[in-house]
Enzyme design. Structure first.
Site, PDB file in Angstrom:
ATOM      1  N   GLN A  21       0.833  -1.209   0.000  1.00 29.10           N
ATOM      2  CA  GLN A  21       0.000   0.000   0.000  1.00 29.10           C
ATOM      3  C   GLN A  21       0.862   1.251   0.000  1.00 29.10           C
ATOM      4  O   GLN A  21       0.570   2.232  -0.700  1.00 29.10           O
ATOM      5  CB  GLN A  21      -0.912   0.013   1.229  1.00 29.10           C
ATOM      6  CG  GLN A  21      -1.978  -1.058   1.263  1.00 29.10           C
ATOM      7  CD  GLN A  21      -2.694  -1.053   2.605  1.00 29.10           C
ATOM      8  OE1 GLN A  21      -3.171  -0.029   3.070  1.00 29.10           O
ATOM      9  NE2 GLN A  21      -2.760  -2.213   3.239  1.00 29.10           N
ATOM     10  N   VAL A  72      -6.127   6.184  -4.513  1.00 24.14           N
ATOM     11  CA  VAL A  72      -5.282   5.272  -3.745  1.00 24.14           C
ATOM     12  C   VAL A  72      -5.422   5.616  -2.271  1.00 24.14           C
ATOM     13  O   VAL A  72      -5.248   6.767  -1.869  1.00 24.14           O
ATOM     14  CB  VAL A  72      -3.796   5.377  -4.163  1.00 24.14           C
ATOM     15  CG1 VAL A  72      -2.947   4.417  -3.335  1.00 24.14           C
ATOM     16  CG2 VAL A  72      -3.644   5.057  -5.654  1.00 24.14           C
ATOM     17  N   ALA A  73      -5.740   4.616  -1.456  1.00 17.63           N
ATOM     18  CA  ALA A  73      -5.977   4.844  -0.026  1.00 17.63           C
ATOM     19  C   ALA A  73      -4.661   5.069   0.722  1.00 17.63           C
ATOM     20  O   ALA A  73      -3.584   4.635   0.295  1.00 17.63           O
ATOM     21  CB  ALA A  73      -6.719   3.650   0.566  1.00 17.63           C
ATOM     22  N   SER A 127      -6.487   1.014   3.677  1.00 19.84           N
ATOM     23  CA  SER A 127      -7.028   0.408   2.462  1.00 19.84           C
ATOM     24  C   SER A 127      -7.776  -0.865   2.814  1.00 19.84           C
ATOM     25  O   SER A 127      -7.251  -1.734   3.521  1.00 19.84           O
ATOM     26  CB  SER A 127      -5.895   0.066   1.486  1.00 19.84           C
ATOM     27  OG  SER A 127      -6.381  -0.760   0.436  1.00 19.84           O
ATOM     28  N   HIS A 157      -8.253  -3.243   0.965  1.00 19.81           N
ATOM     29  CA  HIS A 157      -7.565  -4.385   0.354  1.00 19.81           C
ATOM     30  C   HIS A 157      -6.801  -5.182   1.424  1.00 19.81           C
ATOM     31  O   HIS A 157      -6.559  -6.378   1.252  1.00 19.81           O
ATOM     32  CB  HIS A 157      -6.597  -3.906  -0.727  1.00 19.81           C
ATOM     33  CG  HIS A 157      -7.245  -3.705  -2.061  1.00 19.81           C
ATOM     34  ND1 HIS A 157      -7.673  -4.747  -2.853  1.00 19.81           N
ATOM     35  CD2 HIS A 157      -7.548  -2.569  -2.748  1.00 19.81           C
ATOM     36  CE1 HIS A 157      -8.191  -4.278  -3.970  1.00 19.81           C
ATOM     37  NE2 HIS A 157      -8.140  -2.951  -3.929  1.00 19.81           N
ATOM     38  N   ASP A 166     -10.152  -6.238  -7.275  1.00 16.92           N
ATOM     39  CA  ASP A 166     -10.169  -5.385  -8.460  1.00 16.92           C
ATOM     40  C   ASP A 166     -10.198  -6.280  -9.694  1.00 16.92           C
ATOM     41  O   ASP A 166      -9.460  -7.277  -9.759  1.00 16.92           O
ATOM     42  CB  ASP A 166      -8.924  -4.494  -8.517  1.00 16.92           C
ATOM     43  CG  ASP A 166      -8.942  -3.407  -7.460  1.00 16.92           C
ATOM     44  OD1 ASP A 166     -10.018  -3.148  -6.882  1.00 16.92           O
ATOM     45  OD2 ASP A 166      -7.870  -2.815  -7.203  1.00 16.92           O
ATOM     46  N   GLU A 221     -14.724   4.044  -8.880  1.00 14.11           N
ATOM     47  CA  GLU A 221     -13.950   2.893  -9.346  1.00 14.11           C
ATOM     48  C   GLU A 221     -14.901   1.803  -9.821  1.00 14.11           C
ATOM     49  O   GLU A 221     -15.498   1.084  -9.010  1.00 14.11           O
ATOM     50  CB  GLU A 221     -13.030   2.361  -8.238  1.00 14.11           C
ATOM     51  CG  GLU A 221     -11.967   3.368  -7.809  1.00 14.11           C
ATOM     52  CD  GLU A 221     -10.938   2.768  -6.843  1.00 14.11           C
ATOM     53  OE1 GLU A 221     -11.084   1.573  -6.502  1.00 14.11           O
ATOM     54  OE2 GLU A 221     -10.011   3.485  -6.446  1.00 14.11           O
ATOM     55  N   HIS A 231     -13.666  -1.949  -8.726  1.00 15.77           N
ATOM     56  CA  HIS A 231     -13.403  -2.330  -7.341  1.00 15.77           C
ATOM     57  C   HIS A 231     -14.677  -2.828  -6.651  1.00 15.77           C
ATOM     58  O   HIS A 231     -15.639  -2.080  -6.474  1.00 15.77           O
ATOM     59  CB  HIS A 231     -12.833  -1.124  -6.583  1.00 15.77           C
ATOM     60  CG  HIS A 231     -12.473  -1.415  -5.156  1.00 15.77           C
ATOM     61  ND1 HIS A 231     -11.163  -1.563  -4.728  1.00 15.77           N
ATOM     62  CD2 HIS A 231     -13.230  -1.584  -4.056  1.00 15.77           C
ATOM     63  CE1 HIS A 231     -11.150  -1.805  -3.428  1.00 15.77           C
ATOM     64  NE2 HIS A 231     -12.404  -1.827  -3.006  1.00 15.77           N
TER      65      HIS A 231
END
Length: 325
Positions: free
Chosen positions: A150, A174-175, A180, A182, A189, A237, A240
């Site tokens: 990340q 972008v986190a 994030s 993720h 994604d 997004e 996502h």
């Protein structure tokens, strides 16, 4: 001078008049039926979509249990955004390429991993997508991301911003590292591999709209909708998706909510005022929020015999979903 003719037989006029009234009435009924028919049909669908709610007696059907407060930070409903960081580093991760049931879809490489329950439902969804469309060029390009990765992605995005002289006030794509979703292993994604070998992000257009239209059946939602940027603080997004579980996914997408709004909404629905929802199949659910209590544990009531799920929200409490039918 005109002579008036007396009509001695009125019968033909009466017959004509009756026939005219009959034709007019018939035409009116047909037009009215056509217009009202679609309304009745839509209302029938609406009524049919409402769940049959089984009333549970809190005293008779529920028992009290204690749940560790650290479980607030675990489960498919955890809210991870710019305000709430991910408190764990993946959980029960599985490699997509090693756990897919067929080669009806792909993944970027063997580093793409997701949570075990996500893998199960992801495999069903992408396999069904192939069975419907015949396309096997849908790829999972990202799942779990470590905090280290990340940080790398965030630095790359910051460099691009500086190079492009982008306005830092614009929505992020972008986190912040550690913030994030993720990192949970519940987010994926998607990309599409073109015939010439190039890869593009899933846009949910054409046949690929099937994913957007059917994702809730498998427990997924489009995490960052176009009209929710102000709430999510992440740009639109199309590629996502986030796993939240079947009953929650259906309610979120049907009511055009983002996860932030859903978590906030649930706080108004405790056991005494639960939220009733259908999951799009034959099951109905009763969902309620339990605020975390001070100390190490939180006492809550759960059904004695019915199937139920407990998820933390990563903020301040738990969400209990009870299968009522």
């Amino acid at each position: 001078m005109l002579h008036k003719k007396k009509i001695k037989n009125h019968y033909p006029i009466l017959v004509s008049l009756v026939f005219f009234i009959y034709v007019s009435a018939t035409a009116f009924i047909l037009i009215f039926s056509a217009s009202i028919g679609s309304v009745l049909a839509s209302e029938k669908n609406l009524i049919g979509s409402l769940p049959y709610v089984t009333t549970l007696d809190v005293q008779e059907d529920f028992v009290k249990i204690d749940v560790d407060n650290n479980r607030i930070y675990y489960g498919p409903l955890v809210l991870v955004n710019n305000y709430y960081s991910c408190k764990f580093d993946g959980e029960e991760l599985q490699v997509v390429l090693e756990n897919r049931s067929s080669q009806k879809y792909g993944a970027a490489d063997y580093n793409v991993r997701v949570n075990k329950v996500v893998m199960e439902n992801l495999d069903k969804m992408l396999s069904d997508f192939y069975d419907v469309t015949g396309k096997k060029n849908l790829y999972v390009v990202s799942g779990y991301r470590s905090k280290t990765l990340q940080a790398e992605l965030y630095s790359e995005d910051a460099a691009k911003k500086a190079e492009d002289d982008r306005d830092s006030a614009r929505e992020e794509l972008v986190a912040i590292p550690g913030y994030s979703e993720h990192q949970t292993g519940y987010a994926v994604d998607f990309s599409v591999i073109e015939k010439d070998g190039t890869m593009r992000e899933l846009d949910n257009e054409g046949e690929y709209a099937w994913i957007l239209n059917n994702c809730t059946k498998y427990g997924f939602i489009l995490r960052y909708p176009k009209d929710k940027v102000e709430k999510t603080q992440i740009g639109y997004e199309t590629w996502h998706y986030r796993y939240v579980g079947v009953p929650h996914a259906a309610y979120i997408m049907q009511n055009k909510l983002c996860l932030e709004e859903y978590i906030e909404l649930l706080k108004k629905h405790t056991l005494s005022n639960p939220l009733h929802m259908a999951d799009g199949s034959s099951a109905n659910w009763t969902v309620y929020y339990v605020p975390a209590q001070s100390g190490d544990k939180t006492s809550m009531r759960v059904p004695r015999a019915s199937e139920y799920q407990i998820c933390g929200n990563n903020c301040d409490g738990f969400v209990v979903a009870v299968k009522t039918v």
